[in-house]
Design a protein around this motif. Structure first.
Motif, PDB file in Angstrom:
ATOM      1  N   ASN A 121       0.848  -1.189   0.000  1.00 51.18           N
ATOM      2  CA  ASN A 121       0.000   0.000   0.000  1.00 51.18           C
ATOM      3  C   ASN A 121       0.885   1.241   0.000  1.00 51.18           C
ATOM      4  O   ASN A 121       1.921   1.259   0.667  1.00 51.18           O
ATOM      5  N   ILE A 176       0.762   5.362   0.758  1.00 48.59           N
ATOM      6  CA  ILE A 176       0.041   6.512   1.302  1.00 48.59           C
ATOM      7  C   ILE A 176       0.779   7.774   0.844  1.00 48.59           C
ATOM      8  O   ILE A 176       1.964   7.947   1.134  1.00 48.59           O
ATOM      9  N   PHE A 230      -0.678  10.469  12.333  1.00 52.72           N
ATOM     10  CA  PHE A 230      -1.540   9.661  11.468  1.00 52.72           C
ATOM     11  C   PHE A 230      -1.081   8.202  11.443  1.00 52.72           C
ATOM     12  O   PHE A 230      -1.899   7.283  11.518  1.00 52.72           O
ATOM     13  N   VAL A 231       0.223   7.995  11.329  1.00 54.24           N
ATOM     14  CA  VAL A 231       0.763   6.638  11.296  1.00 54.24           C
ATOM     15  C   VAL A 231       0.412   5.904  12.592  1.00 54.24           C
ATOM     16  O   VAL A 231      -0.011   4.730  12.560  1.00 54.24           O
ATOM     17  N   TRP A 246      -2.102   6.504  14.570  1.00 52.82           N
ATOM     18  CA  TRP A 246      -3.550   6.246  14.540  1.00 52.82           C
ATOM     19  C   TRP A 246      -3.863   5.067  13.626  1.00 52.82           C
ATOM     20  O   TRP A 246      -4.648   4.176  13.982  1.00 52.82           O
ATOM     21  N   LEU A 247      -3.264   5.050  12.443  1.00 57.19           N
ATOM     22  CA  LEU A 247      -3.510   3.983  11.484  1.00 57.19           C
ATOM     23  C   LEU A 247      -3.117   2.622  12.053  1.00 57.19           C
ATOM     24  O   LEU A 247      -3.834   1.631  11.883  1.00 57.19           O
ATOM     25  N   ASN A 248      -1.991   2.586  12.730  1.00 53.13           N
ATOM     26  CA  ASN A 248      -1.551   1.330  13.338  1.00 53.13           C
ATOM     27  C   ASN A 248      -2.526   0.851  14.413  1.00 53.13           C
ATOM     28  O   ASN A 248      -2.813  -0.343  14.522  1.00 53.13           O
ATOM     29  N   GLN A 249      -3.044   1.792  15.191  1.00 52.45           N
ATOM     30  CA  GLN A 249      -4.010   1.437  16.235  1.00 52.45           C
ATOM     31  C   GLN A 249      -5.295   0.880  15.628  1.00 52.45           C
ATOM     32  O   GLN A 249      -5.879  -0.069  16.134  1.00 52.45           O
ATOM     33  N   GLN A 250      -5.716   1.472  14.509  1.00 54.73           N
ATOM     34  CA  GLN A 250      -6.972   1.074  13.880  1.00 54.73           C
ATOM     35  C   GLN A 250      -6.846  -0.206  13.060  1.00 54.73           C
ATOM     36  O   GLN A 250      -7.807  -0.965  12.925  1.00 54.73           O
ATOM     37  N   SER A 251      -5.685  -0.438  12.479  1.00 52.89           N
ATOM     38  CA  SER A 251      -5.529  -1.525  11.518  1.00 52.89           C
ATOM     39  C   SER A 251      -4.744  -2.719  12.036  1.00 52.89           C
ATOM     40  O   SER A 251      -4.768  -3.793  11.422  1.00 52.89           O
ATOM     41  N   SER A 297      -1.542  -2.671  12.086  1.00 50.89           N
ATOM     42  CA  SER A 297      -0.227  -2.596  11.446  1.00 50.89           C
ATOM     43  C   SER A 297       0.817  -2.177  12.469  1.00 50.89           C
ATOM     44  O   SER A 297       0.490  -1.750  13.575  1.00 50.89           O
ATOM     45  N   TYR A 305       6.780  -0.118   7.519  1.00 50.67           N
ATOM     46  CA  TYR A 305       6.806   1.153   6.811  1.00 50.67           C
ATOM     47  C   TYR A 305       8.142   1.460   6.137  1.00 50.67           C
ATOM     48  O   TYR A 305       9.209   1.118   6.646  1.00 50.67           O
TER      49      TYR A 305
END
Length: 226
Positions: free
Chosen positions: A23, A25, A55-56, A58-63, A65, A70
């Motif tokens: 992916n 970004i 953002f990174v 947050w993204l890790n917390q949500q996904s 990852s 990275y």
């Protein structure tokens, strides 16, 4: 000063997607990068980098990852911004690439790119002293054609852009073998004869390696001489 649809993205993103199942970004911070005063753009580089790091996280917390997945890549002002992102992530990103990081306002700037911004940091210099920074900044610094005047170019803007063209080619076809230099002075004078060679760019971080390297390129694609 570009947007998400700049040449940096249109050249590099397709190359990354062709090279591996991943992916991408893209960060569009054009409102901050287009500040009327260059000093403001430099300051916004740091602010935006910190925002990307948030953002990174947050993204890790949500996904689910993790930072181990990275690879951060930036060009020009973004070359320093990539370091700021990594720094705000406690230097735990495994691979950060700075492509011809900007010169103006960064020589004595405490926020400029640092080798400790990631576990492995690499810098590609293609227009030092004009648009780009001259001295070595990463674990490994590559100076194609001495780092200032690229074959096939007739402007500083073209030289500056060659960094992301070289990076794009490196992830799809490899190539770009550099010869070790004593220091960056030797690289810009194109007087390097060290015993080591190393590949520039690519998708795999060369963790644990350090040094300054010189290489030559073709004037048109394929740029790599092998």
């Amino acid at each position: 000063m570009d947007s998400a649809t700049s040449n940096f993205s249109t050249v590099l993103v397709p190359a990354l997607l062709r090279a591996e199942d991943l992916n991408v970004i893209v960060v569009d911070w054009s409102r901050g990068a287009n500040a009327i005063r260059y000093r403001e753009a430099n300051e916004n580089t740091v602010r935006s980098g910190a925002a990307v790091a948030r953002f990174v996280n947050w993204l890790n917390q949500q996904s689910g990852s993790s930072l181990t997945q990275y690879h951060i890549i930036g060009h020009g002002l973004g070359g320093h911004q990539a370091g700021v992102v990594g720094r705000n992530l406690q230097g735990r990103v495994p691979y950060i690439t700075s492509l011809d990081p900007a010169l103006i306002g960064w020589a004595t700037n405490i926020n400029k790119f640092r080798r400790t911004d990631g576990q492995y940091t690499e810098v590609i210099h293609t227009n030092y002293g004009m648009y780009g920074y001259i001295a070595d900044l990463g674990h490994m610094d590559f100076y194609p054609n001495g780092g200032i005047s690229m074959p096939g170019c007739d402007s500083n803007a073209c030289d500056h852009a060659r960094a992301f063209f070289y990076m794009a080619e490196s992830v799809t076809s490899g190539g770009f073998t550099g010869r070790q230099c004593i220091n960056y002075y030797a690289a810009v004078l194109m007087m390097c004869s060290g015993p080591r060679t190393s590949r520039m760019g690519g998708l795999i971080p060369k963790t644990g390696e350090t040094g300054v390297f010189l290489l030559e390129t073709n004037a048109a694609p394929p740029f790599s001489l092998g």
